[in-house]
Design an enzyme around this catalytic site. Structure first.
Site, PDB file in Angstrom:
ATOM      1  N   ASP A  67       0.754  -1.097  -0.118  1.00  0.00           N
ATOM      2  CA  ASP A  67      -0.077   0.072   0.118  1.00  0.00           C
ATOM      3  C   ASP A  67       0.873   1.349   0.088  1.00  0.00           C
ATOM      4  O   ASP A  67       2.148   1.177   0.304  1.00  0.00           O
ATOM      5  CB  ASP A  67      -1.121   0.085   1.123  1.00  0.00           C
ATOM      6  CG  ASP A  67      -0.447  -0.523   2.356  1.00  0.00           C
ATOM      7  OD1 ASP A  67       0.750  -0.313   2.857  1.00  0.00           O
ATOM      8  OD2 ASP A  67      -1.046  -0.749   3.285  1.00  0.00           O
ATOM      9  N   ASN A 130      -7.808  -3.228  13.563  1.00  0.00           N
ATOM     10  CA  ASN A 130      -9.360  -3.808  13.496  1.00  0.00           C
ATOM     11  C   ASN A 130      -9.255  -4.673  12.514  1.00  0.00           C
ATOM     12  O   ASN A 130     -10.214  -4.848  12.096  1.00  0.00           O
ATOM     13  CB  ASN A 130      -9.951  -2.368  12.973  1.00  0.00           C
ATOM     14  CG  ASN A 130      -9.050  -1.966  11.512  1.00  0.00           C
ATOM     15  OD1 ASN A 130      -8.181  -2.682  11.263  1.00  0.00           O
ATOM     16  ND2 ASN A 130      -9.724  -0.758  10.953  1.00  0.00           N
ATOM     17  N   HIS A 132      -7.499  -5.049   9.753  1.00  0.00           N
ATOM     18  CA  HIS A 132      -7.261  -4.801   8.379  1.00  0.00           C
ATOM     19  C   HIS A 132      -6.016  -5.636   7.930  1.00  0.00           C
ATOM     20  O   HIS A 132      -5.019  -5.991   8.610  1.00  0.00           O
ATOM     21  CB  HIS A 132      -7.209  -3.555   7.883  1.00  0.00           C
ATOM     22  CG  HIS A 132      -6.011  -2.629   8.627  1.00  0.00           C
ATOM     23  ND1 HIS A 132      -5.945  -1.270   8.884  1.00  0.00           N
ATOM     24  CD2 HIS A 132      -4.765  -3.179   8.716  1.00  0.00           C
ATOM     25  CE1 HIS A 132      -4.896  -0.835   9.071  1.00  0.00           C
ATOM     26  NE2 HIS A 132      -4.199  -1.866   9.184  1.00  0.00           N
ATOM     27  N   GLU A 137      -9.826  -2.148   4.978  1.00  0.00           N
ATOM     28  CA  GLU A 137     -10.399  -1.803   6.328  1.00  0.00           C
ATOM     29  C   GLU A 137     -11.717  -2.756   6.576  1.00  0.00           C
ATOM     30  O   GLU A 137     -12.260  -3.431   5.428  1.00  0.00           O
ATOM     31  CB  GLU A 137     -10.730  -0.524   6.317  1.00  0.00           C
ATOM     32  CG  GLU A 137      -9.765   0.387   6.383  1.00  0.00           C
ATOM     33  CD  GLU A 137      -8.978   0.841   7.473  1.00  0.00           C
ATOM     34  OE1 GLU A 137      -8.740  -0.444   8.223  1.00  0.00           O
ATOM     35  OE2 GLU A 137      -8.153   1.701   7.659  1.00  0.00           O
TER      36      GLU A 137
END
Ligand code: PGA
Length: 236
Positions: A67, A130, A132, A137
């Site tokens: 990313d 979370n 990801h 996400e």
């Protein structure tokens, strides 16, 4: 899914580094999928030291990073290109032209580009608090390809330690999709320290669902979860 638990973060880092080193020894034109963040930093340092000490050759290796932030200049200290340069690339001999990052200019073609190079042989991953993977996400489709993502507030908050303040953390990034990641031949997800204990327990216990993006990895045929004792604290 295979789970390996080491006593310390250092042992996790050495394990990951040795996986990369062995992979490149075995296949000099290996395609590596690389992660940024705090988790792989020590592994990268270990790879650089090993390169210096043992005369390794990375000249045929191709890398695809997971990313990159949108709206952060390429040479900014906050770009993932800059992170990779400092953490790994300036210490080994992978030519610049063989280091790929997902950008606005290539994102529509990123998955094809990976395919044209024969696919990722070894993909390194971290996990967000979370759940990801890369910047996929919760709620990201398991079918997703490389694309622009809106970052969760929790992700921006955690990553704000690298910026002047949370207001300087980008709201968007470009990320490999989940289907892109799942095409890798081998995947290693590393998680260390007790901040990851809760999400790792959720990952191990949960069914496969898009609210926990990493859960899909449990269906991959060559997936290893590598943990230190602290991150593994709550699993049976
Ligand atoms: P970290 O990030 O290694 O800095 O914890 C992991 C991630 O968000 O994927």
């Amino acid at each position: 899914m295979k789970i390996l638990v080491f006593d310390t973060k250092q042992e996790v880092s050495e394990f990951i580094a040795n996986k990369v080193i062995d992979q490149v020894q075995k296949k000099p034109d290996t395609v590596l999928g690389l992660a940024t963040g705090s988790t792989p930093k020590e592994a990268y340092r270990y790879i650089k030291n090993d390169y210096k000490q043992n005369n390794r050759d990375y000249s045929k290796v191709i890398t695809f990073n997971l990313d990159e932030y949108l709206g952060v200049l390429k040479d900014s200290i906050n770009s993932y290109r800059q992170y990779m340069k400092e953490a790994l690339f300036e210490g080994i001999n992978i030519p610049n032209s063989q280091q790929y990052f997902p950008l606005k200019t290539n994102m529509k073609n990123y998955d094809n580009l990976i395919k044209e190079h024969g696919g990722v042989d070894l993909q390194l991953l971290g996990i967000g608090l979370n759940g990801h993977i890369a910047f996929n996400e919760p709620g990201s489709s398991f079918q997703s390809k490389t694309r622009i993502i809106e970052l969760d507030e929790s992700t921006r908050k955690r990553n704000s330690k690298y910026f002047r303040s949370i207001d300087h953390v980008p709201t968007q990034a470009i990320s490999m999709g989940i289907s892109t990641i799942m095409k890798a031949k081998e995947i290693i997800l590393a998680a260390t320290s007790e901040v990851k204990a809760d999400i790792i327990k959720q990952l191990v216990d949960s069914n496969i669902n898009e609210n926990l993006p990493a859960s899909i990895l449990k269906t991959h045929e060559n997936f290893t979860l590598v943990l230190d004792q602290e991150a593994a604290r709550d699993i049976n």
